[in-house]
Enzyme design. Structure first.
Site, short mmCIF file in Angstrom:
data_model
loop_
_atom_site.label_atom_id
_atom_site.label_comp_id
_atom_site.label_asym_id
_atom_site.label_seq_id
_atom_site.Cartn_x
_atom_site.Cartn_y
_atom_site.Cartn_z
N GLU A 68 -4.95 -5.33 10.76
CA GLU A 68 -3.94 -4.29 10.96
C GLU A 68 -4.23 -3.55 12.26
O GLU A 68 -5.06 -2.62 12.27
CB GLU A 68 -4.00 -3.29 9.81
N GLU A 82 -6.86 4.37 7.82
CA GLU A 82 -6.72 5.81 7.52
C GLU A 82 -7.98 6.34 6.84
O GLU A 82 -8.39 7.48 7.05
CB GLU A 82 -5.46 6.04 6.66
N ASN A 117 0.87 -1.18 0.00
CA ASN A 117 0.00 0.00 0.00
C ASN A 117 0.90 1.23 0.00
O ASN A 117 1.50 1.56 1.01
CB ASN A 117 -0.88 -0.04 1.26
N SER A 154 3.83 -2.30 10.29
CA SER A 154 5.28 -2.28 10.45
C SER A 154 5.96 -3.59 10.06
O SER A 154 6.93 -4.01 10.69
CB SER A 154 5.64 -1.86 11.88
N GLY A 205 2.92 -1.19 4.23
CA GLY A 205 2.89 0.23 3.92
C GLY A 205 4.30 0.74 3.62
O GLY A 205 4.82 0.58 2.51
N GLY A 206 4.93 1.34 4.63
CA GLY A 206 6.23 1.98 4.47
C GLY A 206 7.26 1.16 3.71
O GLY A 206 7.92 1.66 2.78
N HIS A 256 -9.39 0.72 4.87
CA HIS A 256 -8.12 0.95 5.56
C HIS A 256 -8.37 1.88 6.75
O HIS A 256 -9.21 2.79 6.67
CB HIS A 256 -7.10 1.57 4.59
N GLY A 316 2.66 2.11 10.63
CA GLY A 316 3.56 3.25 10.44
C GLY A 316 4.30 3.67 11.70
O GLY A 316 4.90 4.75 11.74
N LYS A 369 0.06 4.22 -0.25
CA LYS A 369 -0.61 5.39 0.34
C LYS A 369 -0.46 6.60 -0.60
O LYS A 369 -0.40 6.43 -1.80
CB LYS A 369 -0.07 5.68 1.74
C1 PEP Z 1 -0.61 -0.01 6.01
O1 PEP Z 1 -0.70 1.16 5.68
O2 PEP Z 1 -1.52 -0.78 5.68
C2 PEP Z 1 0.54 -0.45 6.80
C3 PEP Z 1 0.52 -1.66 7.30
O3 PEP Z 1 1.57 0.46 6.97
P1 PEP Z 1 3.03 0.16 7.60
O4 PEP Z 1 3.53 -1.12 6.96
O5 PEP Z 1 3.84 1.35 7.22
O6 PEP Z 1 2.85 -0.01 9.07
#
Ligand code: PEP
Length: 255
Positions: free
Chosen positions: A166, A96, A9, A213, A234-235, A94, A172, A11
Site C-alpha cells: 500500500e 496509519e 478495511n 484508492s 479502505g474507502g 497498516h 485515501g 477503519k
Molecule cells: C487502506 O486503508 O488500507 C486503503 C487502501 O484505503 P483506501 O482504499 O481508502 O485508499
C-alpha cells in the site's frame, strides 16, 4: 495457484448498528462471489454481531490490529485470543498504525508471530510515503519492511501470509498507483524480498494484494497483473455496491 483475496478495511467507521446494516446489504453480493476469499475488517465492537451475521457463510472477518501479548496490563489493547474468538484474520502494520501509533517493523514482527501462534492469518501492510517515493527510496523501504516485519517465520506459517503493498500516497487520496507501477514493486520488491528471506517456492505461494484508492472502476486493471492476487480496500469497502464490484472483478479477472 493463489486464491484471490479481497479485504475491506473499514477503519474507524460504523457503529454496531451501522455495521449490521452494511453487512445486510453486502451479504447477497458477497455470497455470490464464492471463488475468492473475501474478508470484512470492521472496528472491534462490531465483530461479535458480524460473526453472528456471517455464520454459515464463507465470508471471513478480520480485526484491524491486535497486541502480541497473551493478556495483562496493556490498557486499551486487544489480545490475540480475543481476536480469534471472532476472526480468522488480522490486519497488521497498516500505515496509519505505523504513523499515528508508533508501530515499527519490530512490533509488527511480534504481532505476526503472535497471530500465527493463535491460528490467525495476518494481512501485513507495507508501503512507502510520498517523500520516500520521490526520493527514490521505495525499494529500500519496502524491502526493509518485508525483511524485518516478517523475520524468522516458519515456512509452514509463511505460506499462509497475506501481504498488502500500500503506497501511503495512494491511501485515501483517490490517486491510485498505476497497475504497472504496483505490479513492478510487488513482483520485484515484495515477492523478491519474501524469496530472499524465505525461498522462491514459499514466496510464490504468498498472496500479495495492492491497496490504495481501489474502486469498482479500477480494480480489474490491478487484478489483471500476474503478481497482484487481490486488494486491501479502505474507502470503497464502506459502499456495498463498490465493494461487491471489486470482489466480482477479482473473481472474473484472477479466479
Ligand atoms: C487502506 O486503508 O488500507 C486503503 C487502501 O484505503 P483506501 O482504499 O481508502 O485508499
Amino acid at each position: 495457484m493463489r486464491k484471490p483475496f479481497v479485504a475491506g478495511n473499514w477503519k474507524m467507521n460504523k457503529t454496531v448498528e451501522q455495521a449490521s446494516l452494511l453487512v445486510a446489504d453486502l451479504l447477497p453480493g458477497l455470497q455470490a462471489v464464492n471463488k475468492i476469499d473475501r474478508v470484512l475488517c470492521p472496528p472491534f465492537p462490531a465483530l461479535m454481531v458480524l460473526s453472528q451475521m456471517t455464520a454459515g457463510t464463507e465470508i471471513g472477518l478480520g480485526a484491524q490490529n491486535m497486541h502480541w501479548e497473551e493478556s495483562g496490563a496493556f490498557t486499551g489493547e486487544v489480545a490475540p485470543a480475543m481476536v480469534k474468538e471472532f476472526c480468522a484474520y488480522v490486519i497488521l502494520g497498516h500505515s496509519e498504525r505505523r504513523a499515528y501509533f508508533a508501530e515499527t517493523d519490530q512490533t509488527v514482527n511480534k504481532k505476526v508471530k503472535a497471530a500465527f501462534a493463535h491460528g490467525l492469518t495476518p494481512i501485513v501492510c507495507v508501503g512507502e510515503t510520498l517523500e520516500e517515493n520521490e526520493a527514490g527510496k521505495t525499494a529500500e523501504i519496502v524491502r526493509r519492511e518485508v525483511l524485518e516485519g516478517l523475520k524468522d517465520l516458519d515456512p509452514a506459517d509463511a505460506v499462509k501470509l497475506v501481504v498488502a503493498y500500500e503506497p501511503i500516497w495512494a491511501i485515501g487520496t483517490g490517486k491510485a498507483a498505476s497497475a504497472e507501477q504496483a505490479e513492478e514493486i510487488i513482483a520485484k520488491i515484495v515477492r523478491g524480498s519474501l524469496a530472499e528471506s524465505l525461498s522462491s517456492a514459499v514466496a510464490d505461494q504468498i498472496r500479495i494484494l495492492y491497496g490504495g484508492s481501489v474502486k469498482g472502476s479500477n480494480a480489474a486493471e490491478f487484478f489483471s497483473m500476474p503478481n497482484i492476487d487481490g486488494a486491501l480496500v479502505g474507502g470503497a469497502s464502506l459502499k456495498a455496491d463498490d465493494f461487491t464490484k471489486i470482489c466480482q472483478a477479482a473473481q472474473d479477472t484472477i479466479a
